[in-house]
Design a protein around this motif. Structure first.
Motif, short mmCIF file in Angstrom:
data_model
loop_
_atom_site.label_atom_id
_atom_site.label_comp_id
_atom_site.label_asym_id
_atom_site.label_seq_id
_atom_site.Cartn_x
_atom_site.Cartn_y
_atom_site.Cartn_z
N ALA A 7 0.82 -1.22 0.00
CA ALA A 7 0.00 0.00 0.00
C ALA A 7 0.84 1.26 0.00
CB ALA A 7 -0.94 0.00 1.20
N ALA A 8 2.05 1.20 0.55
CA ALA A 8 2.91 2.39 0.56
C ALA A 8 3.28 2.75 -0.87
CB ALA A 8 4.16 2.12 1.39
N GLY A 9 3.05 3.99 -1.25
CA GLY A 9 3.33 4.43 -2.61
C GLY A 9 2.22 4.15 -3.60
N SER A 10 1.19 3.44 -3.17
CA SER A 10 0.06 3.14 -4.05
C SER A 10 -0.84 4.37 -4.18
CB SER A 10 -0.75 1.97 -3.49
OG SER A 10 -2.04 1.90 -4.07
N PRO A 11 -1.52 4.54 -5.31
CA PRO A 11 -2.54 5.61 -5.39
C PRO A 11 -3.70 5.40 -4.42
CG PRO A 11 -1.94 4.80 -7.58
CD PRO A 11 -1.35 3.85 -6.59
N TYR A 12 -3.72 4.22 -3.79
CA TYR A 12 -4.77 3.90 -2.82
C TYR A 12 -4.17 3.63 -1.45
CZ TYR A 12 -7.21 3.59 -7.20
OH TYR A 12 -7.70 3.90 -8.43
N GLY A 13 -3.14 4.40 -1.10
CA GLY A 13 -2.54 4.30 0.21
C GLY A 13 -3.37 5.03 1.25
N VAL A 14 -2.80 5.24 2.42
CA VAL A 14 -3.55 5.87 3.52
C VAL A 14 -3.81 7.35 3.27
CG1 VAL A 14 -2.85 4.20 5.27
CG2 VAL A 14 -1.42 6.20 4.81
N GLN A 15 -3.18 7.92 2.24
CA GLN A 15 -3.50 9.30 1.89
C GLN A 15 -4.82 9.40 1.12
OE1 GLN A 15 -1.14 7.49 0.48
NE2 GLN A 15 -1.33 7.66 -1.75
N ASN A 16 -5.37 8.27 0.71
CA ASN A 16 -6.60 8.25 -0.08
C ASN A 16 -7.75 7.63 0.73
OD1 ASN A 16 -8.62 7.94 -2.03
ND2 ASN A 16 -7.27 7.15 -3.59
N LEU A 17 -7.79 6.32 0.83
CA LEU A 17 -8.81 5.57 1.58
C LEU A 17 -10.23 5.84 1.08
CD1 LEU A 17 -7.41 5.94 5.22
CD2 LEU A 17 -7.10 4.04 3.61
N PRO A 18 -10.50 5.49 -0.18
CA PRO A 18 -11.86 5.65 -0.70
C PRO A 18 -12.80 4.59 -0.15
CG PRO A 18 -10.48 4.58 -2.33
CD PRO A 18 -9.58 4.93 -1.18
N TYR A 19 -14.08 4.94 -0.05
CA TYR A 19 -15.10 4.07 0.48
C TYR A 19 -15.87 3.38 -0.65
CZ TYR A 19 -14.64 6.29 5.10
OH TYR A 19 -14.16 6.75 6.31
N GLY A 20 -16.27 2.14 -0.39
CA GLY A 20 -17.07 1.41 -1.37
C GLY A 20 -17.90 0.35 -0.69
N ALA A 21 -18.59 -0.45 -1.52
CA ALA A 21 -19.38 -1.57 -1.02
C ALA A 21 -19.01 -2.80 -1.84
CB ALA A 21 -20.87 -1.28 -1.11
N ILE A 374 -12.99 5.03 -18.02
CA ILE A 374 -12.53 6.36 -17.63
C ILE A 374 -11.82 6.23 -16.29
CG2 ILE A 374 -13.21 8.73 -17.08
CD1 ILE A 374 -15.82 8.12 -18.70
N ARG A 375 -10.60 6.73 -16.22
CA ARG A 375 -9.82 6.74 -14.98
C ARG A 375 -9.45 8.18 -14.64
NH1 ARG A 375 -7.62 2.47 -18.05
NH2 ARG A 375 -7.97 0.41 -17.10
N ALA A 376 -8.98 8.38 -13.42
CA ALA A 376 -8.53 9.71 -13.03
C ALA A 376 -7.58 9.62 -11.85
CB ALA A 376 -9.71 10.62 -12.69
N THR A 377 -6.71 10.61 -11.77
CA THR A 377 -5.80 10.75 -10.63
C THR A 377 -5.79 12.21 -10.20
OG1 THR A 377 -3.88 11.12 -12.07
CG2 THR A 377 -4.30 8.85 -11.34
N ALA A 378 -5.26 12.44 -9.00
CA ALA A 378 -5.11 13.78 -8.47
C ALA A 378 -3.82 13.83 -7.66
CB ALA A 378 -6.30 14.15 -7.58
N PRO A 379 -3.22 15.01 -7.52
CA PRO A 379 -2.03 15.10 -6.67
C PRO A 379 -2.40 14.95 -5.20
CG PRO A 379 -2.67 17.27 -7.50
CD PRO A 379 -3.54 16.27 -8.19
N GLY A 380 -1.55 14.24 -4.48
CA GLY A 380 -1.74 14.05 -3.05
C GLY A 380 -0.62 14.69 -2.25
N PRO A 381 -0.58 14.48 -0.94
CA PRO A 381 0.46 15.09 -0.10
C PRO A 381 1.83 14.49 -0.38
CG PRO A 381 -0.87 13.55 1.18
CD PRO A 381 -1.54 13.68 -0.15
N ASP A 382 2.85 15.32 -0.22
CA ASP A 382 4.25 14.87 -0.31
C ASP A 382 4.56 14.16 -1.63
OD1 ASP A 382 4.71 15.80 2.34
OD2 ASP A 382 3.84 13.95 3.12
N GLY A 383 3.98 14.65 -2.72
CA GLY A 383 4.27 14.09 -4.03
C GLY A 383 3.56 12.80 -4.35
#
Length: 401
Positions: A7-21, A374-383
């Motif tokens: 998870a470290a360095g992943s676009p879905y690391g602890v800086q993200n944590l999206p919710y789903g079902a 369709i995909r998307a990304t956004a800048p997060g903290p610390d690069g």
């Protein structure tokens, strides 16, 4: 640093944590948070009292949790970060992590109402040139208010759901005919999920946007352009839009997008007081449209003329109430260049300029069997990078009868 493998360095690391079902092991849908390539079972976490939300995390959809409001959203997010980063929690939490490959993702929230806007100046200008050549690209009201329409909440579906080609009336030189749409299209959009409801008659001012909106999903507002062109005057979209709207399976919290805030384009003429969004916050979301396995466009959300806060303020200025789970979408995201457009109507310039796909085939609009992602990304903290997941769908033939 998270202790979750990969998870470290992943676009879905602890800086993200999206919710789903999700579904797993034949059980009914339950809520989860994505971390790396795992889903944290929130039903199990609340049952074990590892995180507390009054039982709202033990539901099949997010609506009860959405209604709790920002203080509770923030507290739960903070606690989940603790669970996934502090070593002392690993023994209790690790059994609740399920590999993403083993789950079936379901619609993360029950959609209350669905509103779609028309907020990209580039998209609106392109459509104006295609449909109204020789006339002003934008209609006189466009720069004064966010244009929108009410969609059909019951046909909002989760990513991966096949889309059946719609039928309807289409114009021909000999008059209207009935049959399958021959100009089936996409609209790459960003959607905003309402959390805290309002009373009928209340309004949501610009500065209260984050108190009512929980997070963001990707949206594909599938569009039958030939059906739409025949029906939309004088009341606007109807059957050309209502057959399916796809959303991504993960809701990215607004808290995860704090580092993606940017200044939106300047607005001229000045807007009315209730629409003044200063410092005029947009979002630096970078979309990517893939058609049958090859990327054909990269629309930039940062170019959107009307901001999400302005859209919500306008949606409620007449006293229309909000419900937890309401969805409002940005409208097609298009940038100034042809390879930044969010619809195939623009990409093929009204069907006059075929698009060459990765396999060498040519397309103007969607054919049966085509798949769009369709995909998307956004800048997060610390690069870091924040992943917004994907919204995908495959076209099935029309059903006759």
């Amino acid at each position: 640093m998270t202790w979750v493998d990969g998870a470290a360095g992943s676009p879905y690391g602890v800086q993200n944590l999206p919710y789903g079902a999700f579904r797993h092991d034949g059980r009914e849908p339950r809520l989860g948070v994505r971390v790396g390539d795992f889903v944290l079972d929130l039903d199990g976490a609340e049952a074990a009292e590892l995180v507390l939300a009054g039982g709202a995390l033990r539901r099949p959809v997010l609506n009860d949790f959405l209604a709790l409001g920002r203080p509770q959203w923030t507290a739960v997010r903070r606690r989940i970060i603790e669970l996934l980063t502090l070593p002392e929690h690993r023994a209790a939490v690790e059994p609740l992590l399920i590999p993403l490959a083993e789950v079936e993702l379901t619609l993360p929230f029950a959609v209350g109402d669905y509103v779609d806007f028309y907020s990209s100046e580039h998209h609106a200008s392109n459509v104006g040139q295609i449909f109204r050549p020789g006339q002003p690209m934008l209609l006189p009201n466009w720069r004064h208010l966010p244009i929108g329409y009410h969609g059909r909440a019951g046909t909002v579906v989760v990513s991966g759901t096949p889309v059946v080609r719609p039928c309807g009336q289409r114009p021909t030189s000999d008059g209207p005919v009935y049959g399958p749409s021959a100009r089936l299209d996409i609209e790459a959009e960003v959607g905003f999920v309402v959390g805290v409801p309002t009373e009928l008659g209340d309004r949501v001012p610009i500065e209260k946007f984050a108190d009512h909106v929980f997070g963001v999903v990707l949206v594909n507002d599938w569009s039958a352009r030939d059906i739409q062109a025949w029906e939309y005057q004088p009341l606007g979209p109807f059957l050309g839009k209502s057959f399916a709207t796809s959303v991504s399976a993960w809701v990215v919290p607004l808290d995860a997008l704090a580092h993606a805030r940017v200044s939106a384009p300047p607005q001229d003429p000045p807007v009315l007081d209730y629409l003044r969004d200063e410092p005029h916050h947009g979002l630096d979301l970078r979309l990517e449209v893939e058609w049958n396995g090859g990327v054909v466009s990269r629309p930039p959300f940062s170019t959107m003329y009307w901001t999400p806060a302005q859209q919500l303020a306008h949606l409620t200025v007449n006293g229309a109430s909000l419900r937890s789970g309401d969805l409002f979408a940005s409208g097609t995201v298009s940038g100034p260049e042809r390879d930044q457009t969010g619809s195939f109507l623009e990409l093929s310039w009204g069907g006059r300029e075929p698009v060459t796909l990765a396999d060498g085939s040519a397309r103007t609009f969607l054919e049966d069997g085509d798949t769009v992602t369709i995909r998307a990304t956004a800048p997060g903290p610390d690069g870091t990078t924040i992943g917004l997941g994907e919204v995908t769908g495959t076209i099935l033939p029309a059903r006759h009868g």
